[in-house]
Write an enzyme that holds these catalytic residues in place. Sequence first.
Site, PDB file in Angstrom:
ATOM      1  N   ASP A  88     -14.083   3.285   6.587  1.00 42.23           N
ATOM      2  CA  ASP A  88     -12.962   4.045   6.007  1.00 42.23           C
ATOM      3  C   ASP A  88     -13.419   4.803   4.770  1.00 42.23           C
ATOM      4  OD1 ASP A  88     -10.202   4.868   5.448  1.00 42.23           O
ATOM      5  OD2 ASP A  88     -10.463   3.603   3.694  1.00 42.23           O
ATOM      6  N   SER A  94      -6.876   4.622   8.447  1.00 38.74           N
ATOM      7  CA  SER A  94      -7.484   4.388   7.136  1.00 38.74           C
ATOM      8  C   SER A  94      -6.768   3.234   6.416  1.00 38.74           C
ATOM      9  CB  SER A  94      -7.383   5.688   6.322  1.00 38.74           C
ATOM     10  OG  SER A  94      -7.563   5.459   4.956  1.00 38.74           O
ATOM     11  N   ARG A 110     -13.110  13.308   5.164  1.00 35.70           N
ATOM     12  CA  ARG A 110     -11.840  14.011   5.454  1.00 35.70           C
ATOM     13  C   ARG A 110     -11.420  14.874   4.286  1.00 35.70           C
ATOM     14  NH1 ARG A 110      -8.159   9.220   6.042  1.00 35.70           N
ATOM     15  NH2 ARG A 110      -6.496  10.745   5.951  1.00 35.70           N
ATOM     16  N   HIS A 166       0.848  -1.194   0.000  1.00 29.51           N
ATOM     17  CA  HIS A 166       0.000   0.000   0.000  1.00 29.51           C
ATOM     18  C   HIS A 166       0.879   1.238   0.000  1.00 29.51           C
ATOM     19  CE1 HIS A 166      -4.177   1.464   0.562  1.00 29.51           C
ATOM     20  NE2 HIS A 166      -3.555   2.557   0.971  1.00 29.51           N
ATOM     21  N   LYS A 183      -8.048  -1.139   6.234  1.00 30.68           N
ATOM     22  CA  LYS A 183      -8.271  -1.848   4.961  1.00 30.68           C
ATOM     23  C   LYS A 183      -7.378  -3.079   4.875  1.00 30.68           C
ATOM     24  CE  LYS A 183      -7.595   1.878   2.475  1.00 30.68           C
ATOM     25  NZ  LYS A 183      -7.876   3.282   2.358  1.00 30.68           N
TER      26      LYS A 183
HETATM   27  N1  URA Z   1      -4.250   6.187   1.565  1.00 31.45           N
HETATM   28  C1  URA Z   1      -5.307   5.717   2.272  1.00 31.45           C
HETATM   29  O1  URA Z   1      -5.804   4.614   2.014  1.00 31.45           O
HETATM   30  N2  URA Z   1      -5.776   6.471   3.277  1.00 31.45           N
HETATM   31  C2  URA Z   1      -5.268   7.682   3.598  1.00 31.45           C
HETATM   32  O2  URA Z   1      -5.736   8.295   4.522  1.00 31.45           O
HETATM   33  C3  URA Z   1      -4.176   8.166   2.848  1.00 31.45           C
HETATM   34  C4  URA Z   1      -3.687   7.383   1.826  1.00 31.45           C
END
Ligand code: URA
Length: 381
Positions: free
Chosen positions: A161, A183, A168, A82, A187
Amino acid sequence: MNILDIIAKKRDKNVLSKEEIEFFIQGYTNGEITDYQASSLIMAIYINGMTDEELTYLTFSMAKSGEVIDLSEFGETIVDKHSTGGVGDKVSIILLPIIASLGIPVAKMSGRGLGFTGGTVDKMEAIPGYNTNIDITKFKENIHKVGISMIGQTKNLAPADKKIYELRDSINCVDNISLIASSIMSKKIALGSNKIVLEVTYGKGAFMKNIEDAKLLANKMEKIGELANREVKSIFTPMDEPIGYAVGNTLEIIEAINFLKGKQMPEDLKNIVLELGSYMIKLAGQGENLEENKQKMLDSINQGLAYEKFKQMVQNQGGDISYLENTDKFEKAKYELKVISDKCGIIQEINAKEIGELACFLGAGRVRKEDEIDKAVRNCT
Ligand code: URA
């Protein structure tokens, strides 16, 4: 318990309990708590921060707000990757087919771009026909069939999220360590991968503006990973300048295809892909030596295996592979303007954030979550 007391508690710099955080997440996910109430609480968290315990409770309740996926049918080790976001970041599109071509299963759920940062899902959808919107059963079938699937977030994976991230973005509360850590990690936990490589970006075109904040963010995510029994490795990527040469959905897909074909590999992009990949291979238990892992990745590109894997994935998800074979088929922007310097010199800096904002203005990204994007910025005058 009620949301007004919870907002007041955080507003007044007090620590929220596990029960209060769960109450908020459940209530906001099922619609009992309104956007304006959630906005107030998110803004209070943004301003007053969270303790490590609060952050842990927040992340776990967000992860549990929807389905938690079991990927154990693909083996004991499922490696995920990620990025905390950037400009010109087509790393996943290149890296993951390479990893899959080495026999390591890849289950990737990506996001769309928001604000000035791009998103892998928007980029993949620049390939005509490619379907990112498939359910979990089909997602798993794809991984069994070709070893890789890259899709968008399903409605059911960490829905808290999805709601909080969009909120946000609309109240300018994105660049906050607790909110980013919860966040991303919610996930990752919901998706069920047990080894995670994080690309933590910093600089002008990232949410973390310096390496110290990037390290702090990485440290929080690693600690959450430990509590969730996930092995997390963070790699820090400077993001003052866009990655590679291309910015914009169609242009980035073309750059990724050319990279996978071994035709053109911009040095910065190549370094990030190899660095992240070498750790993914190591975490997957397929090679302890990072330099040898990098060589395996280059071999896969040179033997055409990585490109072949990418083609299989695209075809399997409905994409028209004739665009991969001949990238001239992609629709391009209607107008092109060459900017030619009238004197000799060296470009000292290209500001990633300004380029990202410009691409967004031309149609490559969304300013509001409901905006349609224009993959080739065709209509721009
Ligand atoms: N990527 C994400 O999944 N969440 C964030 O808050 C910032 C980048």
